[in-house]
Structure formats: structure tokens, C-alpha cells
Write a protein that holds these residues in place. Sequence first.
Motif, PDB file in Angstrom:
ATOM      1  N   ASP A 155       0.819  -1.207   0.000  1.00 33.68           N
ATOM      2  CA  ASP A 155       0.000   0.000   0.000  1.00 33.68           C
ATOM      3  C   ASP A 155       0.857   1.263   0.000  1.00 33.68           C
ATOM      4  OD1 ASP A 155      -2.248  -1.559   0.033  1.00 33.68           O
ATOM      5  OD2 ASP A 155      -2.524  -1.448   2.217  1.00 33.68           O
ATOM      6  N   ASP A 158       3.635   2.539  -5.208  1.00 33.28           N
ATOM      7  CA  ASP A 158       2.835   2.463  -6.422  1.00 33.28           C
ATOM      8  C   ASP A 158       3.233   1.204  -7.188  1.00 33.28           C
ATOM      9  OD1 ASP A 158       5.286   3.020  -7.596  1.00 33.28           O
ATOM     10  OD2 ASP A 158       4.848   5.130  -7.941  1.00 33.28           O
ATOM     11  N   THR A 226      12.068   4.495  -4.326  1.00 33.63           N
ATOM     12  CA  THR A 226      11.415   3.345  -3.694  1.00 33.63           C
ATOM     13  C   THR A 226      12.102   2.971  -2.385  1.00 33.63           C
ATOM     14  OG1 THR A 226      10.701   2.477  -5.834  1.00 33.63           O
ATOM     15  CG2 THR A 226      10.800   0.922  -4.003  1.00 33.63           C
TER      16      THR A 226
END
Length: 310
Positions: A155, A158, A226
Amino acid sequence: MHLAVYLPLLFPVLAALAAGPLSRRLEPRLATWLMTIAALVLATSSTLVLGLLALSGLVRIPLVAALKDYSPDVIAREDPAAWPAALAGAILLTLAAIATVRLTTRRTGALWSAALEAACLPGPDPVVVTDDDSADAYTMPGLPGRIVISHGMLDALDPAGQQILLAHEHAHLDHHHYAFISLSQLAAAANPLLRPLAGAVAYTVERWADEHAAQHTGNRRAVAETVAKAAVATKRTRARRRIPPAALGILGRPATPGPVPRRVAALLSPPPHSPPVLLLAASMLLAASGLCALEAVHDLHQFLELAHAH
């Protein structure tokens, strides 16, 4: 013994000083292999020298000398190591053996537990998604190994970030990064001076996985973002993290979040190249350590042969 044979006891200090530059400037895969091999070679060489020092002191004990038919006069005159050096070698060798056995036992148990836990995870797919709301993702070694990702981590990312996360964890799984960490930690248990080298290996396996993800996606900035997002998401739920001791994740070991900014900075820079000078210096250090250890063996062999002949 000649002064040179004591050098394997000092070379780990040079390796510890070089661990940082090697981990930053070498390509991560190469750095991981080089530093793991270096840790094993240096630990073996220093342990061998300690064993030879201890043995040279042991033969000075009259009962031992009598059992092996060694000449006490020759031993007293030609002993390659003084009593203080031999005693120190025996003490350090004992401590190294105890530390190595303890770590081997703990690490073997952790790997075995991780393998059992991985085998008990549901489904045949190597990727397992848990219902945990906390952000977490890690790889567990086993036959086969498994990648565990929580809903909380999915969650927080992306779809592109999720693919980067999977590429990173697959690198840990496919290249058996836990083995490099285990071997370097074993070397550091035998010689505590090698702890910086073991810490550098723990960092470079993460960098290796980062670079693998960057090559897989073709976007270094996206991988850096990320890693940063995963760090922020995990920090919010840190108190509930339950990572097995043998696991590897996108954030590395949970107790050492410090390298994350360094990894992000490395991903925002051009891909690393390996300077030949560093590789040559590291190779010469390992060769010198091995040669000095062999010289110590040769000196002790000559000494024992001389004592026995007389």
C-alpha cells in the motif's frame, strides 16, 4: 619467527580501513565477492599464525618435548617465538575458537529456522503476501527461499515501486546474499578486527540488490525513491517489525537504518566503476597475508625438525 610472519595479525587493520572505500567505489557485486573472500583469507591467515605461536610455546613444556623427543636445549636456543608471544597466541586462539563456534551455532540455527519457516509459508509461489498492516518486505533463505511482503508495504508503494521491490528481493534470493553475510560474520568472529569488513559486506549486498533493481527497471532514480519510501513506511511501524535473524530486506538489517541514505545517494549518482588500483591493492594484501602465513608454517617446521634431529 621472522617479523614478516606476524604481519597477518596486522593486515586485518588495513582491511578494516579499506572496507569503506571498497564498499563505496567498487561495483557492489565485485565488492561483495572481494570483501567476503578477503575476510575469509585474512581470518584464516591470522588464526594460523596464532596457532603456530601457541604450538611454539607448547613444545617448550618439558612433558610435551619429551613425548615428541625434542631437544630442550635446541628449543631454548632456537625457539621462534618468545614465551609472551606464545602465551598471547594461545589465549587469542582460544578466544577466537570459542567465538567462532558460538557464532556458527547461532547462525546455523537461524538459517535452519528461516528455512523451516519458509517451507511452512502457504502456497507454492516464491512471493508471499501477508495481511500485516505494517510495512515490511524481506527474503528468507531456504529450499526454496521465499519473499515475504506485507500489505502495508504494498500500500505504501505504487505499481512501479512494487516491481522495484520485487526485483530487489529477487536479487537477494537468487544470489544467496545471506551466504556472503554469514561467511563474513564468521571471519569477523575469528578475528574481531574484521568487523568493519563484515559490516561493509552487509551494506554491499543491499547495494548489489539495488543495482540489480536499477538494471531491471532501467531507472536508477525510481529505485532510489522506492528505497526512501520503503524506509519512511517502515519507520512508522518499526515497533511491530518481526524480521527473522537470517532474513534480508530492502532496508537491510532492521537495526542499522543508517546506510539507507548512502544507498539512495549512490543510486542518484552514476553507476559505480571499479578502479584497477583498488583491486590491485586488495589482491596484493591478500597475497602478502597468505605468503606470510606460509612463511610462518615453514619457520615452525624447520624449528621442529631441528629440535627433533638434535
